[in-house]
Design a protein around this motif. Sequence first.
Motif, PDB file in Angstrom:
ATOM      1  N   ARG A   1     -16.588 -10.681 -31.351  1.00 44.19           N
ATOM      2  CA  ARG A   1     -16.999  -9.610 -30.471  1.00 44.19           C
ATOM      3  C   ARG A   1     -17.099  -8.263 -31.268  1.00 44.19           C
ATOM      4  N   PRO A   2     -18.503  -7.993 -31.644  1.00 44.04           N
ATOM      5  CA  PRO A   2     -18.615  -6.782 -32.566  1.00 44.04           C
ATOM      6  C   PRO A   2     -18.067  -5.586 -32.356  1.00 44.04           C
ATOM      7  N   ALA A   3     -17.794  -5.174 -31.117  1.00 46.61           N
ATOM      8  CA  ALA A   3     -17.197  -3.937 -30.685  1.00 46.61           C
ATOM      9  C   ALA A   3     -15.616  -3.884 -30.644  1.00 46.61           C
ATOM     10  N   LEU A   4     -15.042  -4.797 -30.914  1.00 45.74           N
ATOM     11  CA  LEU A   4     -13.365  -4.862 -30.832  1.00 45.74           C
ATOM     12  C   LEU A   4     -13.133  -4.949 -32.261  1.00 45.74           C
ATOM     13  N   PHE A   5     -11.718  -4.134 -32.206  1.00 47.79           N
ATOM     14  CA  PHE A   5     -10.917  -4.424 -33.597  1.00 47.79           C
ATOM     15  C   PHE A   5      -9.715  -4.165 -33.041  1.00 47.79           C
TER      16      PHE A   5
END
Length: 504
Positions: A219-223
Motif C-alpha cells: 500500500r503506497p500511502a502507508l509507512f
Amino acid sequence: MFARSWKLMLLIAVLALLAGACGNAGNDDGGGSPATTTAPEPDEPGTEPDEPDQTTDEPEPDQTGTEPDETTDEPDPAPEEPDQTTDEPAPQPEEPDHRHTFVPIQGVPGVNDSEIKVTSIVTISNNALGTNIASYNDGIEAYFNYINDTGGIYGRNLVLDKKRDDQLGMNQSQALAMVEEDDSLAAFVATLLFLGADILNEAGVPTFGWGIHLEFSDRPALFGHVAPNCIGCTHQNVLWIANQVGASRVGIFGYGNTENSKLCAEGYRDSIEQYGADAGGVTVEFFDTTIAYGLAGGVAPQVSEMKDKGVDLILTCLDLNGMRTIAQELVKQDYRDQVVMYHPNTYNHDFVASNADLFEGDLVFTQFVPFEANINSDLQAKFFEYTEGIKLEEQTMVGWLNAHLFYEGLLAAGPEFDRASLIQAIRSFTDYSHDGLTIPVDWDRQIDNPRNNPDADYDLRCLTGVQIQNGAFVQWTGEAGKPWVCWERAREDWHEPEATSFAG
C-alpha cells in the motif's frame, strides 16, 4: 524474521478476543502493565464525532487463564537513559535552504498559513494487552515540539490536532471518519487491528504507524516505523543466539489460532534445520503450534516434555503474557534456571519489573535501538531531551520515529507540498534509518511483503536486544556504540554477524 520483535504476535491476542466482543478487556495484568501504570486519557476535542453504539449481544471475550494483577510496594523503575552529558550544545536539525520558505497553499487538507495538522488513531480503550499504546501520541507530540522549537517547517508548526480512539474494534470507522471529517494532512496509527488500512490508502492519505501489521505492505500511502518483514523466512539469528547463551537444544512455541504465529514458529524450526549443524549442532527438541491464546489449560505437559528432553533455549511467537505463563510453569517444575527464553514482545519496563524473578537472564529484542544503548545519533539525544518527564514506552519511540519520517518527507517534498508529493518524496528514500535508530530501509523497493517478493526484504538482517537483569534491561547485542548485529541477506551460508551502527 529479523529480531522477531516487530510484534505481529500482538494480533494473536486481539484476533482471539474479537471472537467474543469488543467490550472492556485485558487491563488486569493479564494484559501486561502492573497496577501502578495508568494510560493517559484520550483528548476529547469538541469537534470529535460521536462514536457508534458499541452495544452487542455477543459474549465478552474469554479471560480464563489470565493472571491477576501483581502489585508491588516499590515504584516501577524507569528505563535508564544513556548519559547525554556534553559540553557542546545539542545540534539542531539539518536545515535545507528551503526549510523556512513560506509558500501560501490552498486546498491541501490540514494546511493553513500557520499550522500543518495531523490525526492519530490509537487503541486506547479496550486494549486487550493492557499495555500503554496511548504513549504513541506522546512520542508524536514530543517530536513536533522539537521541530516547532527550532522554527517549524515552511513557516508553520506541526500539530497533532485530533486523537481518535479506535476502541480496539473500530479502526475502520475511525479511519473513515478521519478521511471524511478531519482537516488533517496525514494519519498516524497505532492499533492492534489495522482494519482501516485500505480506507486510508485508497484516499491517498499519507499514513504513518506502528508497523506490526502486514497491511503496511503493498500500500503506497502507508509507512510503518519499520519496513514489512518476512514472517517464516529462515535466518541465522536464532542459531547465533543459541551459541551466545551456550544452548543446543531448542523448544519452540506458536499459537495455533493464528497463521502468523504458526509461520513464525515454523521459521524458527526451519532456520535451525538449515543452519543447526554448521552452528555447532543446535537441534529442535520440542515444537508446538497448537496452543491457544490465553493458555487457559496451562503448559505443564509441554514444559515436562521439554525438561525431559533437556531443552535449554525456548523460542516463541507469543505475547508477553504467554511468556509469563511459560515462565511460571518452569518455576513450578524447578526448571526455570536451566533455560533461557527468547522474548519477541516483552520490551515493557513495568511488566518486566513486576515479573523480575520470572524473567532473570532472558533476552528481549526490539525493532529500534533500545533506550539502554547509546549511539552517536542526534535524533536519539533529542528523543531523551524532549521526552524528559514522560514515562517511556516502546510506543513512545514508535510515535517519535513516525513523526520524524513525516517531517523528513515534508522537507523532501518542498514548500509547495500536498499529500501526493509527500508520499512520493518518502518513497524516494533509499537508505533511511531514522538517524541510526532503525535498520536502513529502501522505501520504494521494500513496499511489498517480502514473503511474496524476496527482493523486498532488508539487505541486512539485524538484531538488537537487551537482557533482563534484576527486573531491568541491559544492552546485550553488539558492542559500545554498535548495538546491532547484522547478517548479509545475500549470503545463505552460515556466517557470524558483524557489530554495526547505522548512525553518523
